[in-house]
Enzyme design. Structure first.
Site, PDB file in Angstrom:
ATOM      1  N   GLY A 116      57.655  34.983  36.755  1.00 14.91           N
ATOM      2  CA  GLY A 116      57.666  36.141  35.842  1.00 14.91           C
ATOM      3  C   GLY A 116      57.306  35.813  34.408  1.00 14.91           C
ATOM      4  O   GLY A 116      57.753  36.483  33.486  1.00 14.91           O
ATOM      5  N   ASN A 169      54.437  36.287  33.130  1.00 13.30           N
ATOM      6  CA  ASN A 169      53.660  37.442  32.659  1.00 13.30           C
ATOM      7  C   ASN A 169      54.578  38.612  32.319  1.00 13.30           C
ATOM      8  O   ASN A 169      54.319  39.351  31.373  1.00 13.30           O
ATOM      9  CB  ASN A 169      52.611  37.861  33.697  1.00 13.30           C
ATOM     10  CG  ASN A 169      51.385  36.980  33.624  1.00 13.30           C
ATOM     11  OD1 ASN A 169      50.577  37.094  32.711  1.00 13.30           O
ATOM     12  ND2 ASN A 169      51.270  36.061  34.572  1.00 13.30           N
ATOM     13  N   LYS A 173      53.119  40.013  47.895  1.00  9.97           N
ATOM     14  CA  LYS A 173      52.992  40.905  49.058  1.00  9.97           C
ATOM     15  C   LYS A 173      51.882  41.910  48.778  1.00  9.97           C
ATOM     16  O   LYS A 173      51.531  42.152  47.616  1.00  9.97           O
ATOM     17  CB  LYS A 173      54.300  41.667  49.284  1.00  9.97           C
ATOM     18  CG  LYS A 173      55.492  40.778  49.477  1.00  9.97           C
ATOM     19  CD  LYS A 173      55.505  40.234  50.881  1.00  9.97           C
ATOM     20  CE  LYS A 173      56.625  39.224  51.049  1.00  9.97           C
ATOM     21  NZ  LYS A 173      56.568  38.520  52.301  1.00  9.97           N
ATOM     22  N   HIS A 221      44.894  38.217  37.911  1.00  7.05           N
ATOM     23  CA  HIS A 221      44.494  37.138  38.812  1.00  7.05           C
ATOM     24  C   HIS A 221      43.992  35.955  37.974  1.00  7.05           C
ATOM     25  O   HIS A 221      43.199  36.157  37.047  1.00  7.05           O
ATOM     26  CB  HIS A 221      43.404  37.634  39.768  1.00  7.05           C
ATOM     27  CG  HIS A 221      43.051  36.628  40.799  1.00  7.05           C
ATOM     28  ND1 HIS A 221      43.847  36.374  41.899  1.00  7.05           N
ATOM     29  CD2 HIS A 221      42.003  35.773  40.889  1.00  7.05           C
ATOM     30  CE1 HIS A 221      43.302  35.416  42.628  1.00  7.05           C
ATOM     31  NE2 HIS A 221      42.181  35.037  42.038  1.00  7.05           N
ATOM     32  N   ASP A 225      42.576  41.839  45.602  1.00  6.46           N
ATOM     33  CA  ASP A 225      41.699  41.377  44.509  1.00  6.46           C
ATOM     34  C   ASP A 225      40.314  42.019  44.486  1.00  6.46           C
ATOM     35  O   ASP A 225      39.343  41.391  44.043  1.00  6.46           O
ATOM     36  CB  ASP A 225      41.543  39.832  44.579  1.00  6.46           C
ATOM     37  CG  ASP A 225      42.876  39.120  44.454  1.00  6.46           C
ATOM     38  OD1 ASP A 225      43.778  39.648  43.776  1.00  6.46           O
ATOM     39  OD2 ASP A 225      43.020  38.030  45.042  1.00  6.46           O
ATOM     40  N   GLU A 266      46.536  34.346  30.300  1.00  4.15           N
ATOM     41  CA  GLU A 266      47.064  35.525  31.014  1.00  4.15           C
ATOM     42  C   GLU A 266      48.035  36.295  30.133  1.00  4.15           C
ATOM     43  O   GLU A 266      48.029  37.522  30.096  1.00  4.15           O
ATOM     44  CB  GLU A 266      47.803  35.090  32.289  1.00  4.15           C
ATOM     45  CG  GLU A 266      46.884  34.533  33.355  1.00  4.15           C
ATOM     46  CD  GLU A 266      47.646  34.240  34.642  1.00  4.15           C
ATOM     47  OE1 GLU A 266      48.510  35.024  35.027  1.00  4.15           O
ATOM     48  OE2 GLU A 266      47.373  33.195  35.268  1.00  4.15           O
TER      49      GLU A 266
HETATM   50  C1  GRF Z   1      49.808  34.334  37.654  1.00  5.92           C
HETATM   51  O1  GRF Z   1      48.957  33.234  37.679  1.00  5.92           O
HETATM   52  C2  GRF Z   1      49.049  35.589  38.030  1.00  5.92           C
HETATM   53  O2  GRF Z   1      47.720  35.567  37.603  1.00  5.92           O
HETATM   54  C3  GRF Z   1      49.114  35.575  39.536  1.00  5.92           C
HETATM   55  O3  GRF Z   1      50.402  35.080  39.830  1.00  5.92           O
HETATM   56  C4  GRF Z   1      50.851  34.259  38.752  1.00  5.92           C
HETATM   57  C5  GRF Z   1      52.185  34.795  38.310  1.00  5.92           C
HETATM   58  O4  GRF Z   1      52.771  33.983  37.335  1.00  5.92           O
HETATM   59  N1  GRF Z   1      48.847  36.873  40.104  1.00  5.92           N
HETATM   60  P1  GRF Z   1      54.124  34.417  36.638  1.00  5.92           P
HETATM   61  O5  GRF Z   1      55.140  34.675  37.740  1.00  5.92           O
HETATM   62  O6  GRF Z   1      53.853  35.639  35.816  1.00  5.92           O
HETATM   63  O7  GRF Z   1      54.514  33.240  35.795  1.00  5.92           O
END
Ligand code: GRF
Length: 195
Positions: free
Chosen positions: A11, A13, A90, A108, A149, A178
Site C-alpha cells: 500500500g 501507493n 485479483k 502498473h 492491463d 508511481e
Molecule cells: C505497484 O508497483 C503497482 O504499480 C502495482 O502493484 C504495486 C503495488 O505497490 N500494481 P504498493 O502496494 O502500492 O506498494
C-alpha cells in the site's frame, strides 16, 4: 471526488494518495480502503489514518456474485466516484467493471501495453523488462476494463534503465515515480481533463 483504494499488499501507493490529499495536491479524499488480505499493510495504513479499512475477499462469500454484490453495495454506500486499484492482485468481475465504467483506474509498473497481463506483477515485471534488453521502462496509469492491463491509458512516465541495473533497483526507482504519477492521474480526472 470520493476515492476507494483497493490494495492487496504494502500500500505504498495508498500512502502516496493519502499524502497528496493531505497536501491538497488533489482535492479528492480516500474515504474507504478495501483489501482481500486481512493482514495487509494497506489496511493498517488506512486505520492509522482513520479511514475505514474493510477486509473483503471473495473467499468470504458463497459465490463470486455475492462478493460482487457486497463490493458494489459498499462502493454505493460510500458514494465512491473513483476506485483506485493499487497493487490489487485479483481481477474485478465484468459486472463490477461495467457498473463503474470509466470510474476504476489502476497503476502498473511498466510501459503498457508491453509487460502487462495476467501474472505480471511485482519484481517479475521488472525482471522481464531487463531480460528483454529494453533501455527504458516506466509507469502507466490506465482505466480498468474487463481484461488485465488493457484499458485506456491515462498517463505514462518513462525512465532510462541504468547500465547493469537489476530488477530490484529498477523496482525501487519506479515505485518512487508511481507515488507522483498516481496523484497526477487522479488530478486529471477530478479536474475533468480526462473523462
Ligand atoms: C505497484 O508497483 C503497482 O504499480 C502495482 O502493484 C504495486 C503495488 O505497490 N500494481 P504498493 O502496494 O502500492 O506498494
Amino acid at each position: 471526488m470520493n476515492l476507494c483504494v483497493i490494495a492487496s499488499g504494502k500500500g505504498s501507493n495508498l500512502k502516496a494518495i493519502i499524502k497528496a490529499s493531505e497536501k491538497k495536491i488533489i482535492d479528492s479524499k480516500v474515504v474507504v480502503v478495501i483489501s482481500n488480505n486481512s493482514g495487509s499493510e494497506a489496511l493498517q495504513t488506512a486505520r492509522k489514518n482513520k479511514i475505514p479499512a474493510i477486509h473483503l475477499s471473495a473467499k468470504l462469500f458463497q459465490s463470486q456474485s455475492e462478493f460482487d454484490s457486497a463490493l458494489l453495495e459498499l462502493l454505493r454506500k460510500c458514494k465512491i466516484d473513483l476506485v483506485c486499484l493499487a497493487g490489487y492482485l485479483k481481477k474485478l468481475s465484468p459486472r463490477v467493471v461495467k457498473s463503474y465504467k470509466n470510474k476504476i483506474i489502476n497503476i502498473h509498473p511498466a510501459l503498457l501495453p508491453a509487460f502487462g497481463g495476467d501474472g505480471m506483477f511485482g519484481v517479475k515485471v521488472h525482471q522481464s523488462v531487463i531480460d528483454s534488453g529494453n533501455k527504458i521502462s516506466g509507469v502507466t496509469v490506465h482505466f480498468v476494463d474487463e481484461e488485465y492491463d488493457k484499458g485506456k491509458i491515462i498517463l505514462q512516465k518513462r525512465i532510462n534503465i541504468k547500465k547493469n541495473e537489476d530488477a530490484v533497483s529498477l523496482e525501487k526507482r519506479i515505485r518512487r515515480i508511481e507515488h507522483k504519477i498516481y496523484p497526477k492521474a487522479i488530478r486529471l480526472i477530478e479536474t475533468g481533463k480526462v473523462k
